[in-house]
Every structure is written in structure tokens, then in C-alpha cells.
Scaffold this motif. Structure first.
Motif, PDB file in Angstrom:
ATOM      1  N   VAL A  38     -26.214  96.173  74.994  1.00  0.00           N
ATOM      2  CA  VAL A  38     -26.304  94.737  75.225  1.00  0.00           C
ATOM      3  C   VAL A  38     -24.899  94.310  75.630  1.00  0.00           C
ATOM      4  O   VAL A  38     -23.952  94.394  74.837  1.00  0.00           O
ATOM      5  CB  VAL A  38     -26.754  93.967  73.971  1.00  0.00           C
ATOM      6  CG1 VAL A  38     -26.684  92.465  74.227  1.00  0.00           C
ATOM      7  CG2 VAL A  38     -28.167  94.355  73.579  1.00  0.00           C
ATOM      8  N   ILE A 150     -39.421  86.137  78.476  1.00  0.00           N
ATOM      9  CA  ILE A 150     -38.969  87.528  78.355  1.00  0.00           C
ATOM     10  C   ILE A 150     -40.122  88.488  78.597  1.00  0.00           C
ATOM     11  O   ILE A 150     -39.959  89.547  79.213  1.00  0.00           O
ATOM     12  CB  ILE A 150     -38.318  87.755  76.979  1.00  0.00           C
ATOM     13  CG1 ILE A 150     -37.062  86.879  76.858  1.00  0.00           C
ATOM     14  CG2 ILE A 150     -37.945  89.216  76.792  1.00  0.00           C
ATOM     15  CD1 ILE A 150     -36.378  86.958  75.524  1.00  0.00           C
ATOM     16  N   LEU A 163     -30.681  88.375  81.006  1.00  0.00           N
ATOM     17  CA  LEU A 163     -31.011  87.162  80.256  1.00  0.00           C
ATOM     18  C   LEU A 163     -29.899  86.151  80.491  1.00  0.00           C
ATOM     19  O   LEU A 163     -28.765  86.347  80.051  1.00  0.00           O
ATOM     20  CB  LEU A 163     -31.121  87.461  78.752  1.00  0.00           C
ATOM     21  CG  LEU A 163     -32.229  88.412  78.315  1.00  0.00           C
ATOM     22  CD1 LEU A 163     -32.124  88.684  76.812  1.00  0.00           C
ATOM     23  CD2 LEU A 163     -33.601  87.845  78.653  1.00  0.00           C
ATOM     24  N   TRP A 179     -32.721  86.553  68.746  1.00  0.00           N
ATOM     25  CA  TRP A 179     -31.675  87.570  68.556  1.00  0.00           C
ATOM     26  C   TRP A 179     -32.299  88.879  68.063  1.00  0.00           C
ATOM     27  O   TRP A 179     -31.935  89.961  68.530  1.00  0.00           O
ATOM     28  CB  TRP A 179     -30.650  87.086  67.540  1.00  0.00           C
ATOM     29  CG  TRP A 179     -29.703  86.039  68.027  1.00  0.00           C
ATOM     30  CD1 TRP A 179     -29.729  85.392  69.235  1.00  0.00           C
ATOM     31  CD2 TRP A 179     -28.588  85.505  67.314  1.00  0.00           C
ATOM     32  NE1 TRP A 179     -28.707  84.489  69.309  1.00  0.00           N
ATOM     33  CE2 TRP A 179     -27.990  84.533  68.163  1.00  0.00           C
ATOM     34  CE3 TRP A 179     -28.049  85.739  66.062  1.00  0.00           C
ATOM     35  CZ2 TRP A 179     -26.859  83.808  67.762  1.00  0.00           C
ATOM     36  CZ3 TRP A 179     -26.928  85.024  65.670  1.00  0.00           C
ATOM     37  CH2 TRP A 179     -26.342  84.062  66.513  1.00  0.00           C
ATOM     38  N   ARG A 181     -35.282  89.950  68.602  1.00  0.00           N
ATOM     39  CA  ARG A 181     -36.025  90.556  69.714  1.00  0.00           C
ATOM     40  C   ARG A 181     -35.081  91.307  70.653  1.00  0.00           C
ATOM     41  O   ARG A 181     -35.406  92.384  71.153  1.00  0.00           O
ATOM     42  CB  ARG A 181     -36.777  89.485  70.504  1.00  0.00           C
ATOM     43  CG  ARG A 181     -37.743  88.671  69.671  1.00  0.00           C
ATOM     44  CD  ARG A 181     -38.910  89.486  69.207  1.00  0.00           C
ATOM     45  NE  ARG A 181     -39.782  88.703  68.343  1.00  0.00           N
ATOM     46  CZ  ARG A 181     -40.954  89.106  67.904  1.00  0.00           C
ATOM     47  NH1 ARG A 181     -41.391  90.304  68.247  1.00  0.00           N
ATOM     48  NH2 ARG A 181     -41.688  88.362  67.116  1.00  0.00           N
ATOM     49  N   ILE A 182     -33.919  90.723  70.893  1.00  0.00           N
ATOM     50  CA  ILE A 182     -32.957  91.371  71.784  1.00  0.00           C
ATOM     51  C   ILE A 182     -32.434  92.654  71.147  1.00  0.00           C
ATOM     52  O   ILE A 182     -32.268  93.679  71.831  1.00  0.00           O
ATOM     53  CB  ILE A 182     -31.809  90.393  72.114  1.00  0.00           C
ATOM     54  CG1 ILE A 182     -32.362  89.222  72.941  1.00  0.00           C
ATOM     55  CG2 ILE A 182     -30.699  91.102  72.878  1.00  0.00           C
ATOM     56  CD1 ILE A 182     -31.376  88.074  73.125  1.00  0.00           C
ATOM     57  N   ARG A 186     -32.719  96.718  72.575  1.00  0.00           N
ATOM     58  CA  ARG A 186     -31.651  97.721  72.614  1.00  0.00           C
ATOM     59  C   ARG A 186     -32.083  98.992  71.875  1.00  0.00           C
ATOM     60  O   ARG A 186     -31.862 100.097  72.369  1.00  0.00           O
ATOM     61  CB  ARG A 186     -30.375  97.153  71.984  1.00  0.00           C
ATOM     62  CG  ARG A 186     -29.245  98.191  71.855  1.00  0.00           C
ATOM     63  CD  ARG A 186     -27.977  97.553  71.307  1.00  0.00           C
ATOM     64  NE  ARG A 186     -28.240  96.830  70.071  1.00  0.00           N
ATOM     65  CZ  ARG A 186     -27.435  95.912  69.554  1.00  0.00           C
ATOM     66  NH1 ARG A 186     -26.330  95.573  70.192  1.00  0.00           N
ATOM     67  NH2 ARG A 186     -27.729  95.313  68.425  1.00  0.00           N
ATOM     68  N   VAL A 192     -29.399  95.461  78.405  1.00  0.00           N
ATOM     69  CA  VAL A 192     -29.488  94.004  78.525  1.00  0.00           C
ATOM     70  C   VAL A 192     -28.152  93.450  78.990  1.00  0.00           C
ATOM     71  O   VAL A 192     -27.096  93.751  78.404  1.00  0.00           O
ATOM     72  CB  VAL A 192     -29.871  93.354  77.180  1.00  0.00           C
ATOM     73  CG1 VAL A 192     -29.925  91.836  77.313  1.00  0.00           C
ATOM     74  CG2 VAL A 192     -31.216  93.892  76.684  1.00  0.00           C
ATOM     75  N   LEU A 194     -26.490  89.904  79.197  1.00  0.00           N
ATOM     76  CA  LEU A 194     -26.731  88.609  78.566  1.00  0.00           C
ATOM     77  C   LEU A 194     -25.595  87.655  78.873  1.00  0.00           C
ATOM     78  O   LEU A 194     -24.432  87.953  78.589  1.00  0.00           O
ATOM     79  CB  LEU A 194     -26.835  88.816  77.046  1.00  0.00           C
ATOM     80  CG  LEU A 194     -26.766  87.599  76.128  1.00  0.00           C
ATOM     81  CD1 LEU A 194     -28.078  86.834  76.167  1.00  0.00           C
ATOM     82  CD2 LEU A 194     -26.441  88.025  74.703  1.00  0.00           C
TER      83      LEU A 194
END
Length: 317
Positions: A38, A150, A163, A179, A181-182, A186, A192, A194
Motif C-alpha cells: 500500500v 471499490i 484509490l 481502512w 478493507r484496504i 494488501r 494499492v 492511495l
């Protein structure tokens, strides 16, 4: 490496009553994102974050620079890049009249997913949207709409997800949920990219990040590395003569910086240095209004690199 960008630049020209106005939105950005990370792009509104992401997503063409994304050349293979990524904009793109199921199904078919119905069911369940999948978009909450956004970006299971300011406007509970979910993405191997103007979000989520201001990267590294560069601890003081206090306390610190009548003193060991600072202030007859001792934050990094606080730009409002 899933993103390797060098020297990206973008200039916009607008025309009004006073003539043409040119804005250098991005002035030479380099980004290196490893697979499975991320990676955050942190900065105030107007710093060039969205323009950078839109260039990497092939939505606008850079004026200069090169990039390889998921093994494809940004300028020569835009179609291949689009197939390899999911993109979620600031607005999200959830339709008010159609249901999440219909919208996600349409996206799956657009991406050429072999079994669009099965892929839609999977991604709706993954983001806890199955129970509301057939409601009109206008009936969904802000947090639900972000999850639908998403899902739209992930229905074709891309290796890379962009994102852009994904939690703007969400309440703390929905922000914390997103958060999680993100983090799950990973853990499941999705890379990701961001963009955010929230300091706490960048600190909590990002393996590495670039701090961007006025279209350039002013610092890059892990959150911990960036904070170590500034100092171990920060003593924040409010008093009537901050400039004189900075001159007095400067020899006892790595750095003493005045920002909007607040004096920040950067030291290696705050607990042991604080009594010395207070003694020196008393000796010089400098009266304190308040004092606090904290670990260095990403806002301190931004302040050290740009000369102003990210919070003071209004980005954290």
C-alpha cells in the motif's frame, strides 16, 4: 515493481476574462511502488495527487516523463494498463438509480470477465454488500457507496488498485471500516496506490509514501523512516515571544522552528531534554502558555520539508 514512474509532468492552461492562466499541477514526480504494497501519496488539496494518479491511470496524458505500470509502458500500452488496474475516483461513480448489483455486473462485462454474474456475487460478498445489492444507489450511505466504488474497481480482480481520496467525507466508523478493507486487499496480494490528505490515514495504512507539495515529491520512505529523519521527539510550546524563545532553545535541540506563533523544538530525547528547556525559559523570563511533548508525526515531516504544517493548509479539516 508494479509502478516505476520517472519525471511525470502536467501543465493545465485555463482561459478567462483576464487571459490565459497556466498551472503546473505536477512538476516532475518519481514513484516506485513494489508489488503487494500500500503506497501512499500524501499532501494537501491542490498538491498534484489526483493529477498524478489520473496520469498513471491513463486518464490524462503526461506532458513529460515515463512510467511502467504492471509491466506495461504508460504511453505505448494504455489499454493493457487499464486491464491491469482498478480505479476509484474521489467521487466514486456510484449511480443513484441503479442497484450495486447492476452496476458491478456492468463493470464486469465491460472488463470482459468470463462469468460476470459469479464475479459480481463474489465481490459483493467480499465487501459486505450482498444484503443491499438490489437497492437503488441513492438509498445507500456514504460508507456503503465507497464500498460499492471499490467493488466496481475490483470485480475483474486486477493486481493494482488506485484509490483517490477514498475516505473523504466518511465518518470515523466508516473510515476505520474502509481502512480494514484496504489492509485485507494488501494481505490478499493486491497492490494499492492511495492518495490522501489525512495524516493518520497515511501513517496507519501505508508501507511507503511520498509526500507531495506543489507538484513535486518533497519526501519519500516508510512513515517510520520519515519521522526518524525529523527527530525522535517534538516539544510544542505556545508563548508570547516564540522567535526569541527559538533563539534561546535552539542550542539545546536539533532544530527550533516557529510556525504560526507556535514554537516546535525537535530533540532526540524529549523526557530528559524537557527540564533543560523549561529551566532555560525560566532563566530568560519567557512565560509559557502551554507545552506538550510528542513523538514526531508526519505533519512534522511535512513542516520540516515545506515550512508549513499540513494541518494548517486545511487538508485535515
Amino acid at each position: 515493481m508494479i509502478i516505476d514512474a520517472k519525471g511525470l509532468k502536467k501543465t493545465f492552461t485555463s482561459r478567462g476574462r483576464k487571459g490565459a492562466r497556466t498551472v503546473e499541477a505536477v512538476r516532475g514526480v518519481d514513484l516506485e511502488v513494489e508489488t503487494g504494497q500500500v503506497y501512499g501519496v500524501l499532501g494537501p488539496n491542490g498538491a498534484g495527487k489526483t493529477t498524478t494518479i489520473r496520469m498513471l491511470a491513463t486518464l490524462i496524458r503526461p506532458d513529460a516523463g515515463t512510467a511502467a505500470i504492471a509491466g506495461h509502458d504508460l504511453l505505448k500500452e494504455p489499454a493493457a494498463i487499464r486491464r491491469a488496474l482498478g480505479y476509484v475516483s474521489q467521487t466514486g461513480g456510484v449511480e443513484e438509480q441503479n442497484s450495486p448489483r447492476r452496476q458491478v455486473m456492468f463493470a464486469a462485462r465491460l472488463y470482459g470477465v468470463a462469468d460476470a454474474a459469479a464475479a459480481t456475487d463474489r465481490v459483493l460478498k467480499r465487501f459486505d454488500l450482498a444484503d443491499i445489492a438490489d437497492r437503488p444507489g441513492r438509498t445507500l450511505s456514504g460508507g456503503q457507496k465507497r464500498r460499492v466504488s471499490i467493488a466496481l474497481g475490483l470485480v475483474h480482480t486486477p493486481p493494482l488498485l488506485f484509490l483517490d481520496e477514498p475516505t473523504t467525507g466518511l465518518d470515523p466508523q466508516n473510515r476505520a471500516n474502509l481502512w480494514d478493507r484496504i489492509r485485507e486487499l494488501r494481505e490478499q496480494g493486491t497492490s494499492v496506490l492511495l492518495s490522501t490528505h489525512y495524516l493518520e490515514e497515511a501513517d496507519a495504512l501505508c508501507d511507503r509514501l511520498a509526500i507531495v507539495d506543489h507538484g513535486v515529491v518533497v519526501a519519500e520512505g516508510t512513515p517510520a523512516e520519515l519521522k526518524r529523519e525529523v527527530s525522535g521527539d517534538v516539544v510544542t510550546l505556545r508563548l508570547d515571544e516564540p522567535e526569541r524563545a527559538a533563539a534561546v532553545l535552539g542550542p539545546l535541540a536539533r532544530e527550533a522552528r516557529v510556525d504560526d506563533q507556535v514554537l516546535r523544538v525537535y530533540v532526540d530525547d524529549g523526557e530528559h531534554t524537557l527540564p533543560k528547556l523549561l529551566s532555560e525559559l525560566q532563566e530568560q523570563r519567557l512565560a509559557l502558555t502551554s507545552i506538550s511533548l510528542d513523538r514526531a508525526t508526519l505533519d512534522d515531516v511535512f513542516l520540516a520539508k515545506t515550512g508549513r504544517s499540513l494541518r494548517d493548509t486545511g487538508a485535515e479539516a
